[in-house]
Design an enzyme around this catalytic site. Structure first.
Site, PDB file in Angstrom:
ATOM      1  N   GLU A  92     -93.408 -43.742  62.565  1.00 26.56           N
ATOM      2  CA  GLU A  92     -92.580 -44.687  61.809  1.00 26.56           C
ATOM      3  C   GLU A  92     -91.218 -44.903  62.459  1.00 26.56           C
ATOM      4  O   GLU A  92     -90.245 -45.290  61.796  1.00 26.56           O
ATOM      5  CB  GLU A  92     -92.399 -44.188  60.376  1.00 26.56           C
ATOM      6  CG  GLU A  92     -91.691 -42.847  60.241  1.00 26.56           C
ATOM      7  CD  GLU A  92     -92.614 -41.640  60.302  1.00 26.56           C
ATOM      8  OE1 GLU A  92     -92.217 -40.577  59.808  1.00 26.56           O
ATOM      9  OE2 GLU A  92     -93.736 -41.761  60.855  1.00 26.56           O
TER      10      GLU A  92
ATOM     11  N   HIS B  41    -103.654 -44.417  54.111  1.00 25.88           N
ATOM     12  CA  HIS B  41    -103.169 -44.862  55.424  1.00 25.88           C
ATOM     13  C   HIS B  41    -103.188 -46.377  55.583  1.00 25.88           C
ATOM     14  O   HIS B  41    -102.408 -46.929  56.361  1.00 25.88           O
ATOM     15  CB  HIS B  41    -103.997 -44.198  56.524  1.00 25.88           C
ATOM     16  CG  HIS B  41    -103.702 -42.737  56.682  1.00 25.88           C
ATOM     17  ND1 HIS B  41    -102.595 -42.264  57.358  1.00 25.88           N
ATOM     18  CD2 HIS B  41    -104.355 -41.643  56.222  1.00 25.88           C
ATOM     19  CE1 HIS B  41    -102.572 -40.956  57.333  1.00 25.88           C
ATOM     20  NE2 HIS B  41    -103.638 -40.539  56.643  1.00 25.88           N
TER      21      HIS B  41
ATOM     22  N   ASP C 208    -100.105 -48.353  57.094  1.00 26.52           N
ATOM     23  CA  ASP C 208    -100.182 -49.302  58.205  1.00 26.52           C
ATOM     24  C   ASP C 208     -99.573 -50.647  57.819  1.00 26.52           C
ATOM     25  O   ASP C 208     -98.856 -51.269  58.614  1.00 26.52           O
ATOM     26  CB  ASP C 208    -101.642 -49.504  58.620  1.00 26.52           C
ATOM     27  CG  ASP C 208    -102.217 -48.296  59.342  1.00 26.52           C
ATOM     28  OD1 ASP C 208    -101.446 -47.396  59.710  1.00 26.52           O
ATOM     29  OD2 ASP C 208    -103.456 -48.266  59.539  1.00 26.52           O
TER      30      ASP C 208
ATOM     31  N   ASP D  16     -85.788 -45.088  61.628  1.00 27.98           N
ATOM     32  CA  ASP D  16     -86.902 -44.270  61.143  1.00 27.98           C
ATOM     33  C   ASP D  16     -87.095 -44.547  59.655  1.00 27.98           C
ATOM     34  O   ASP D  16     -86.148 -44.409  58.866  1.00 27.98           O
ATOM     35  CB  ASP D  16     -86.601 -42.785  61.374  1.00 27.98           C
ATOM     36  CG  ASP D  16     -87.783 -41.900  61.008  1.00 27.98           C
ATOM     37  OD1 ASP D  16     -88.633 -41.664  61.881  1.00 27.98           O
ATOM     38  OD2 ASP D  16     -87.854 -41.446  59.848  1.00 27.98           O
TER      39      ASP D  16
ATOM     40  N   ASN E 136     -98.333 -42.663  52.809  1.00 31.15           N
ATOM     41  CA  ASN E 136     -99.683 -42.298  53.230  1.00 31.15           C
ATOM     42  C   ASN E 136    -100.345 -41.357  52.230  1.00 31.15           C
ATOM     43  O   ASN E 136    -101.528 -41.509  51.898  1.00 31.15           O
ATOM     44  CB  ASN E 136     -99.646 -41.633  54.607  1.00 31.15           C
ATOM     45  CG  ASN E 136     -99.453 -42.639  55.739  1.00 31.15           C
ATOM     46  OD1 ASN E 136     -99.816 -43.797  55.614  1.00 31.15           O
ATOM     47  ND2 ASN E 136     -98.864 -42.190  56.835  1.00 31.15           N
TER      48      ASN E 136
END
Length: 302
Positions: free
Chosen positions: A220, A190, A194, A177, A185
């Site tokens: 994630e 975002h 990404d 994670d 973000n």
């Protein structure tokens, strides 16, 4: 078009081959049904087969039946040749899987018409298979990272567990994670988030073996399957994955940002009966340990 002619008559074979060759087609010839069936099983089999109904070894009808029993191969358009125009016999041929038929001797104009129909059908079939493959790929792969999707990687986990039990070999499972991902973000948008996930995916794949599986569970979070990985080597493998993320900053839309990942691991006892959900739950619990130990950590639950 690549066309197979199967006929035990030398005269009929020569007539058909001449007509098709002059029309610009690539022709391969078989003298009987067994030879035709062997050719049609090859990797680059002809797209169209013109089969004489009556042949030694295997007749055209049986070749056609066998063809239609094969799944997962490109479609072969079949034209049956017969000197008998009996209605019931022709229906039998169509029920066996033939797409069309011709009465001997072959008429050149009618043959051209049959080939035009075959080409249209084969083009439609090709487009349908391409669309199906595209849908299958989308279902099995995460749209953002290109990794195995959640459903696909969990299916892979079940397969690897079954394989491990059959071979009595270990299986390592790691859940990773990305730490404090929401901050990326929130601070950079975002698009940067990404880009970060795509780069994490790229680095993880680059640091596992070719037969390991990396999938995106969602957000994630990533799942890594390591066949043959014992407890003694699981910690080292997870550390390697951790370092491949934190050792070099991420270039996110022109920004050089540090990123870390926490990982939790567990191994399957191939002699036990642990379910996939219990195995991932142990890896998830180890991930929780890593997070609460300060993040950018590796933890393993035996």
């Amino acid at each position: 078009m690549h066309i197979l002619i199967a006929d035990d008559s030398v005269v009929d074979r020569a007539l058909l081959k001449g007509l098709l060759t002059r029309a610009g087609h690539e022709v391969i010839v078989a003298e009987n049904g067994l030879e035709a069936w062997s050719i049609l099983q090859t990797e680059n089999a002809p797209q169209l087969a013109i089969l004489d109904w009556q042949m030694p070894g295997l007749d055209g009808l049986e070749v056609c039946r066998r063809l239609r029993q094969i799944e997962g191969r490109p479609y072969v358009f079949v034209v049956l040749l017969t000197s008998n125009d009996d209605r019931q016999q022709l229906l039998e041929g169509l029920r066996a899987g033939a797409d069309d038929y011709m009465i001997k001797p072959a008429d050149a104009a009618l043959l051209r018409g049959r080939l035009e129909v075959a080409q249209r059908i084969l083009a439609l079939q090709s487009n349908l298979m391409a669309a199906h493959e595209k849908l299958r790929f989308r279902a099995e792969h995460d749209a953002l990272t290109g990794l195995s999707s959640r459903a696909a990687v969990l299916e892979a986990l079940e397969r690897e567990i079954n394989r491990a039990r059959r071979g009595r070999t270990p299986l390592g499972v790691i859940i990773g994670d990305v730490d404090l991902f929401k901050r990326i973000n929130d601070a950079h948008g975002h698009a940067a988030g990404d880009a970060a996930l795509c780069e994490v995916a790229r680095r993880l794949v680059a640091n596992v073996r070719s037969y390991d599986t990396v999938g995106r569970l969602g957000g994630e979070e990533f799942l890594i399957l390591l066949p043959g990985c014992e407890v003694s080597s699981l910690q080292a493998q997870a550390e390697r994955l951790r370092k491949c993320i934190c050792d070099a900053p991420f270039d996110l839309l022109g920004l050089q940002l540090p990123l870390t990942i926490s990982l939790g691991g567990a191994t399957l006892d191939p002699l036990g009966s642990e379910s996939p959900s219990n195995l991932t739950a142990r890896a998830d619990a180890a991930l929780y340990d890593a997070k609460h130990s300060g993040r950018n950590q590796v933890a393993v639950r035996i």
